[in-house]
Design a protein around this motif. Structure first.
Motif, PDB file in Angstrom:
ATOM      1  N   MET A   1     -11.313   3.029  -4.039  1.00 41.19           N
ATOM      2  CA  MET A   1     -11.201   4.346  -4.617  1.00 41.19           C
ATOM      3  C   MET A   1     -12.472   5.144  -4.328  1.00 41.19           C
ATOM      4  SD  MET A   1      -9.072   4.003  -8.183  1.00 41.19           S
ATOM      5  CE  MET A   1     -10.414   4.640  -9.064  1.00 41.19           C
ATOM      6  N   ASP A   2     -12.263   6.375  -3.956  1.00 42.63           N
ATOM      7  CA  ASP A   2     -13.408   7.238  -3.692  1.00 42.63           C
ATOM      8  C   ASP A   2     -13.619   8.196  -4.871  1.00 42.63           C
ATOM      9  OD1 ASP A   2     -11.454   9.196  -3.425  1.00 42.63           O
ATOM     10  OD2 ASP A   2     -11.620   9.312  -1.248  1.00 42.63           O
ATOM     11  N   LYS A   3     -14.631   9.051  -4.745  1.00 41.62           N
ATOM     12  CA  LYS A   3     -14.967   9.984  -5.824  1.00 41.62           C
ATOM     13  C   LYS A   3     -13.805  10.918  -6.142  1.00 41.62           C
ATOM     14  CE  LYS A   3     -18.363  13.407  -7.336  1.00 41.62           C
ATOM     15  NZ  LYS A   3     -17.431  13.916  -8.285  1.00 41.62           N
ATOM     16  N   LEU A   4     -13.051  11.341  -5.151  1.00 42.40           N
ATOM     17  CA  LEU A   4     -11.904  12.220  -5.404  1.00 42.40           C
ATOM     18  C   LEU A   4     -10.837  11.522  -6.241  1.00 42.40           C
ATOM     19  CD1 LEU A   4     -11.548  14.119  -2.021  1.00 42.40           C
ATOM     20  CD2 LEU A   4     -12.051  15.112  -4.260  1.00 42.40           C
ATOM     21  N   ASP A   5     -10.575  10.244  -5.932  1.00 41.18           N
ATOM     22  CA  ASP A   5      -9.615   9.485  -6.742  1.00 41.18           C
ATOM     23  C   ASP A   5     -10.090   9.401  -8.197  1.00 41.18           C
ATOM     24  OD1 ASP A   5      -7.772   8.951  -4.726  1.00 41.18           O
ATOM     25  OD2 ASP A   5      -8.720   7.059  -4.169  1.00 41.18           O
ATOM     26  N   ILE A   6     -11.380   9.146  -8.380  1.00 37.45           N
ATOM     27  CA  ILE A   6     -11.927   9.033  -9.729  1.00 37.45           C
ATOM     28  C   ILE A   6     -11.828  10.377 -10.452  1.00 37.45           C
ATOM     29  CG2 ILE A   6     -14.053   8.625 -11.046  1.00 37.45           C
ATOM     30  CD1 ILE A   6     -14.704   6.445  -8.908  1.00 37.45           C
ATOM     31  N   ASP A   7     -12.163  11.467  -9.758  1.00 39.24           N
ATOM     32  CA  ASP A   7     -12.030  12.795 -10.366  1.00 39.24           C
ATOM     33  C   ASP A   7     -10.570  13.090 -10.719  1.00 39.24           C
ATOM     34  OD1 ASP A   7     -14.753  13.174 -10.150  1.00 39.24           O
ATOM     35  OD2 ASP A   7     -14.626  14.421  -8.343  1.00 39.24           O
ATOM     36  N   LEU A   8      -9.675  12.700  -9.851  1.00 32.03           N
ATOM     37  CA  LEU A   8      -8.246  12.892 -10.086  1.00 32.03           C
ATOM     38  C   LEU A   8      -7.799  12.129 -11.331  1.00 32.03           C
ATOM     39  CD1 LEU A   8      -5.460  13.920  -9.184  1.00 32.03           C
ATOM     40  CD2 LEU A   8      -5.352  11.971  -7.619  1.00 32.03           C
ATOM     41  N   ILE A   9      -8.235  10.898 -11.464  1.00 35.31           N
ATOM     42  CA  ILE A   9      -7.895  10.082 -12.631  1.00 35.31           C
ATOM     43  C   ILE A   9      -8.434  10.710 -13.909  1.00 35.31           C
ATOM     44  CG2 ILE A   9      -8.403   7.874 -13.780  1.00 35.31           C
ATOM     45  CD1 ILE A   9      -8.215   6.581 -11.001  1.00 35.31           C
ATOM     46  N   LYS A  10      -9.661  11.217 -13.861  1.00 36.78           N
ATOM     47  CA  LYS A  10     -10.246  11.870 -15.043  1.00 36.78           C
ATOM     48  C   LYS A  10      -9.382  13.048 -15.483  1.00 36.78           C
ATOM     49  CE  LYS A  10     -15.123  10.881 -14.151  1.00 36.78           C
ATOM     50  NZ  LYS A  10     -16.407  11.490 -13.736  1.00 36.78           N
ATOM     51  N   ILE A  11      -9.024  13.893 -14.538  1.00 38.49           N
ATOM     52  CA  ILE A  11      -8.234  15.084 -14.859  1.00 38.49           C
ATOM     53  C   ILE A  11      -6.861  14.693 -15.402  1.00 38.49           C
ATOM     54  CG2 ILE A  11      -7.120  17.131 -13.888  1.00 38.49           C
ATOM     55  CD1 ILE A  11      -9.517  17.223 -11.875  1.00 38.49           C
TER      56      ILE A  11
ATOM     57  N   ARG B   1      -0.335   6.923  -4.092  1.00 37.55           N
ATOM     58  CA  ARG B   1      -1.107   5.735  -3.705  1.00 37.55           C
ATOM     59  C   ARG B   1      -1.700   5.051  -4.944  1.00 37.55           C
ATOM     60  NH1 ARG B   1      -4.656   7.906  -0.286  1.00 37.55           N
ATOM     61  NH2 ARG B   1      -6.422   7.763  -1.687  1.00 37.55           N
ATOM     62  N   LEU B   2      -2.207   5.847  -5.899  1.00 33.14           N
ATOM     63  CA  LEU B   2      -2.761   5.270  -7.132  1.00 33.14           C
ATOM     64  C   LEU B   2      -1.674   4.577  -7.949  1.00 33.14           C
ATOM     65  CD1 LEU B   2      -5.210   8.154  -8.091  1.00 33.14           C
ATOM     66  CD2 LEU B   2      -5.860   5.836  -7.390  1.00 33.14           C
ATOM     67  N   GLN B   3      -0.475   5.114  -7.940  1.00 33.06           N
ATOM     68  CA  GLN B   3       0.645   4.465  -8.628  1.00 33.06           C
ATOM     69  C   GLN B   3       1.045   3.177  -7.914  1.00 33.06           C
ATOM     70  OE1 GLN B   3       3.021   8.201  -8.628  1.00 33.06           O
ATOM     71  NE2 GLN B   3       3.576   7.562 -10.701  1.00 33.06           N
ATOM     72  N   GLU B   4       1.143   3.216  -6.603  1.00 34.20           N
ATOM     73  CA  GLU B   4       1.536   2.027  -5.842  1.00 34.20           C
ATOM     74  C   GLU B   4       0.539   0.895  -6.012  1.00 34.20           C
ATOM     75  OE1 GLU B   4       1.933   3.659  -1.904  1.00 34.20           O
ATOM     76  OE2 GLU B   4       4.040   4.213  -2.222  1.00 34.20           O
ATOM     77  N   ARG B   5      -0.744   1.239  -6.142  1.00 35.79           N
ATOM     78  CA  ARG B   5      -1.787   0.225  -6.331  1.00 35.79           C
ATOM     79  C   ARG B   5      -1.865  -0.259  -7.773  1.00 35.79           C
ATOM     80  NH1 ARG B   5      -7.070   2.717  -4.088  1.00 35.79           N
ATOM     81  NH2 ARG B   5      -7.917   0.756  -4.847  1.00 35.79           N
ATOM     82  N   GLY B   6      -1.068   0.341  -8.665  1.00 39.10           N
ATOM     83  CA  GLY B   6      -1.062  -0.076 -10.063  1.00 39.10           C
ATOM     84  C   GLY B   6      -2.213   0.483 -10.872  1.00 39.10           C
ATOM     85  N   ILE B   7      -2.967   1.413 -10.314  1.00 38.73           N
ATOM     86  CA  ILE B   7      -4.076   2.017 -11.050  1.00 38.73           C
ATOM     87  C   ILE B   7      -3.518   2.993 -12.080  1.00 38.73           C
ATOM     88  CG2 ILE B   7      -6.115   3.503 -10.846  1.00 38.73           C
ATOM     89  CD1 ILE B   7      -6.481   2.115  -8.025  1.00 38.73           C
ATOM     90  N   ILE B   8      -2.581   3.825 -11.674  1.00 37.12           N
ATOM     91  CA  ILE B   8      -1.839   4.652 -12.626  1.00 37.12           C
ATOM     92  C   ILE B   8      -0.576   3.878 -12.969  1.00 37.12           C
ATOM     93  CG2 ILE B   8      -0.551   6.788 -12.989  1.00 37.12           C
ATOM     94  CD1 ILE B   8      -2.482   8.180 -11.072  1.00 37.12           C
ATOM     95  N   GLU B   9      -0.487   3.455 -14.212  1.00 30.30           N
ATOM     96  CA  GLU B   9       0.668   2.674 -14.650  1.00 30.30           C
ATOM     97  C   GLU B   9       1.831   3.553 -15.080  1.00 30.30           C
ATOM     98  OE1 GLU B   9      -0.867   0.176 -17.776  1.00 30.30           O
ATOM     99  OE2 GLU B   9      -1.580  -1.303 -16.343  1.00 30.30           O
ATOM    100  N   GLU B  10       1.515   4.661 -15.754  1.00 32.62           N
ATOM    101  CA  GLU B  10       2.570   5.533 -16.261  1.00 32.62           C
ATOM    102  C   GLU B  10       1.969   6.869 -16.653  1.00 32.62           C
ATOM    103  OE1 GLU B  10       4.272   3.957 -19.868  1.00 32.62           O
ATOM    104  OE2 GLU B  10       2.319   3.539 -20.722  1.00 32.62           O
TER     105      GLU B  10
END
Length: 147
Positions: A1-11, A40-49
């Motif tokens: 995960m890069d900084k954009l993914d982390i920022d996306l998760i925060k938002i 991609r975050l959902q497929e990797r199981g990082i975003i569960e729901e």
């Protein structure tokens, strides 16, 4: 995960109903790139729901309890089948140590608390704590970074 993914998760944790267009503006990425990252975050199981957090107080569940269940009198499978069906239970965790389960519950009054305890007593020793205050009721979480 890069900084954009982390920022996306925060938002998304702050507002999972935000539009792809708004995410695109806030992160300075194209809408297809945002959509692809979410998938991609959902497929990797990082975003569960994607879900909605409900105010317990607003729906009359004014009393939050933490319950320790020890000396389990039935098999874990039997207990876990029962606990999954109890609508007063918010969380249940099987743990190591002398306690078998930590349970978080929300009830509307002392009578409901008493009834919940009565439902749990046949399964083991019950120790109940009533929450007085929650200085950290919920925390948004992101991966550890090397910063």
């Amino acid at each position: 995960m890069d900084k954009l993914d982390i920022d996306l998760i925060k938002i998304l944790q702050e507002n999972s109903r935000i539009t792809i267009s708004e995410l695109s503006k806030r992160l300075a990425l194209s809408r297809p790139s945002i959509a692809e990252r979410i998938i991609r975050l959902q497929e990797r199981g990082i975003i569960e729901e994607f879900t909605t957090r409900i105010s317990l107080k607003a729906i009359g569940r004014n009393t939050i309890l933490f319950i320790e269940l020890s000396s389990l009198k039935v098999s874990p499978e039997i207990f876990e089948d029962m606990i999954r069906e109890d609508q007063d239970i918010l969380e249940c965790h099987r743990v190591t140590g002398h306690i078998n389960y930590f349970i978080k519950a929300a009830v509307n009054n002392m009578e409901s608390m008493s009834l919940l305890i009565d439902r749990l007593l046949p399964y083991g020793n019950v120790n109940t704590s009533v929450v007085l205050k929650s200085p950290v009721p919920y925390r948004h979480i992101v991966p550890y970074t090397e910063d």
